[in-house]
Scaffold this active site. Structure first.
Site, mmCIF file in Angstrom:
data_model
loop_
_atom_site.group_PDB
_atom_site.id
_atom_site.type_symbol
_atom_site.label_atom_id
_atom_site.label_comp_id
_atom_site.label_asym_id
_atom_site.label_seq_id
_atom_site.Cartn_x
_atom_site.Cartn_y
_atom_site.Cartn_z
ATOM 1 N N ASN A 5 54.494 55.535 71.950
ATOM 2 C CA ASN A 5 54.823 55.824 73.347
ATOM 3 C C ASN A 5 56.178 55.203 73.656
ATOM 4 O OD1 ASN A 5 54.962 56.190 76.081
ATOM 5 N ND2 ASN A 5 53.400 54.658 76.587
ATOM 6 N N TRP A 6 57.187 56.051 73.749
ATOM 7 C CA TRP A 6 58.541 55.544 73.979
ATOM 8 C C TRP A 6 58.801 55.192 75.445
ATOM 9 C CZ3 TRP A 6 62.324 59.023 70.618
ATOM 10 C CH2 TRP A 6 62.230 58.612 69.285
ATOM 11 N N HIS A 33 47.682 56.810 81.271
ATOM 12 C CA HIS A 33 48.273 55.567 80.750
ATOM 13 C C HIS A 33 48.265 54.527 81.870
ATOM 14 C CE1 HIS A 33 51.323 52.720 79.402
ATOM 15 N NE2 HIS A 33 50.972 53.093 78.174
ATOM 16 N N GLU A 46 43.300 50.661 75.906
ATOM 17 C CA GLU A 46 44.494 49.838 76.117
ATOM 18 C C GLU A 46 44.225 48.848 77.249
ATOM 19 O OE1 GLU A 46 48.286 51.808 74.553
ATOM 20 O OE2 GLU A 46 47.985 52.512 76.585
ATOM 21 N N GLY A 69 56.368 49.123 72.766
ATOM 22 C CA GLY A 69 57.586 48.387 72.384
ATOM 23 C C GLY A 69 57.944 48.471 70.913
HETATM 24 C C1 PEP Z 1 51.743 51.448 75.548
HETATM 25 O O1 PEP Z 1 52.724 51.675 76.234
HETATM 26 O O2 PEP Z 1 50.836 52.285 75.453
HETATM 27 C C2 PEP Z 1 51.664 50.163 74.833
HETATM 28 C C3 PEP Z 1 50.580 49.879 74.177
HETATM 29 O O3 PEP Z 1 52.765 49.338 74.926
HETATM 30 P P1 PEP Z 1 53.045 48.003 74.042
HETATM 31 O O4 PEP Z 1 52.776 48.365 72.606
HETATM 32 O O5 PEP Z 1 54.482 47.689 74.293
HETATM 33 O O6 PEP Z 1 52.109 46.966 74.537
#
Ligand code: PEP
Length: 245
Positions: free
Chosen positions: A5-6, A92, A164, A231
């Site tokens: 996920n950019w 998200h 998440e 990230g």
């Molecule tokens: C995301 O944006 O879905 C995510 C998991 O971000 P990060 O890996 O930066 O925590």
């Protein structure tokens, strides 16, 4: 399954440079799927940069729940499909908590994605306050029911889910592999309630500060079928190392 996920990063020129580097590091591999979720404005460039690498998929980070109409600034699932997207992130945590997206809207977006032939990747996860209240399972079950509950069994079976925890996204804090695995078990159980045996086909990914140092231990857990990475997916070398885990 390895999903990048950019977020609001990598303009088209950056995406081209990224992909030149990434493809050099990441050989065609049969046993896994890599999906990029770039900015909608970068998606076409990314597809061109992928050339004949049909093993690597692209998706959009957000869609509107209507197919077309007077919704200035929005993109529909139909438009995303027309640009070559195969997947759509739905729900998200940044959509839910920064833009106020509701469980009901997530459900409508899952339906819109399915109507347009996109595979939805529904994100669920609790905030720190919800975790501290002991509500983690109740929250993810509610988000699953609202997100997938209106879809038919066959449609649920073709979706993807990501767990998440909101407190782990972009913070450097990760759920321990065992903790994540136990929430994944609860998700799997709810998917069985929603779609019976066919739900076994639904990959459940973990996301939240995944990096090249912790990806292997998370992926070693029985219930974790892949990772959704923010990230650490912005750097071609780091992301290719994760995707080769
Ligand atoms: C995301 O944006 O879905 C995510 C998991 O971000 P990060 O890996 O930066 O925590």
């Amino acid at each position: 399954m390895f999903a990048a996920n950019w977020k609001m990063n990598h303009a088209p020129a950056d995406a081209e440079a990224f992909m030149r580097q990434f493809l050099a590091y990441y050989p065609r591999t049969q046993d896994r799927t890599v999906i990029f979720f770039p900015s909608a404005l970068t998606l076409h460039t990314l597809r061109l940069a992928l050339k004949d690498r049909t093993d690597i998929k692209v998706g959009v980070q957000n869609i509107h729940w209507e197919d077309h109409g007077a919704f200035t600034g929005e993109n529909s699932a139909t438009i995303a499909r027309g640009t070559g997207a195969k997947y759509a992130l739905v729900g998200h945590s940044e959509r839910r908590h920064v833009f106020g997206e509701t469980d009901e809207q997530a459900g409508l977006k899952v339906a819109a994605a399915i109507r347009a032939g996109l595979t939805p990747l529904l994100c669920v996860g609790e905030t720190l306050a919800e975790r501290e209240r002991g509500d983690t399972i109740a929250v993810v079950v509610r988000q699953l029911r609202e997100g997938l509950g209106k879809a038919e069994i066959a449609q649920v079976a073709s979706c993807l889910v990501a767990y998440e925890p909101v407190w782990a996204i972009g913070t450097g804090k990760t759920a321990s592999p065992a903790d994540a695995n136990s929430v994944h078990s609860a998700i799997r159980q709810e998917l069985r309630t929603l779609a019976g045996d066919r739900s076994e086909a639904v990959p459940v990914l973990y996301g939240g500060s995944v990096n090249r140092g912790n990806a292997a231990s998370l992926l070693a857990e029985a219930e974790i079928d892949g990772v959704l990475v923010g990230g650490a997916s912005l750097d071609a070398e780091a992301w290719s190392a994760i995707a080769r885990t």
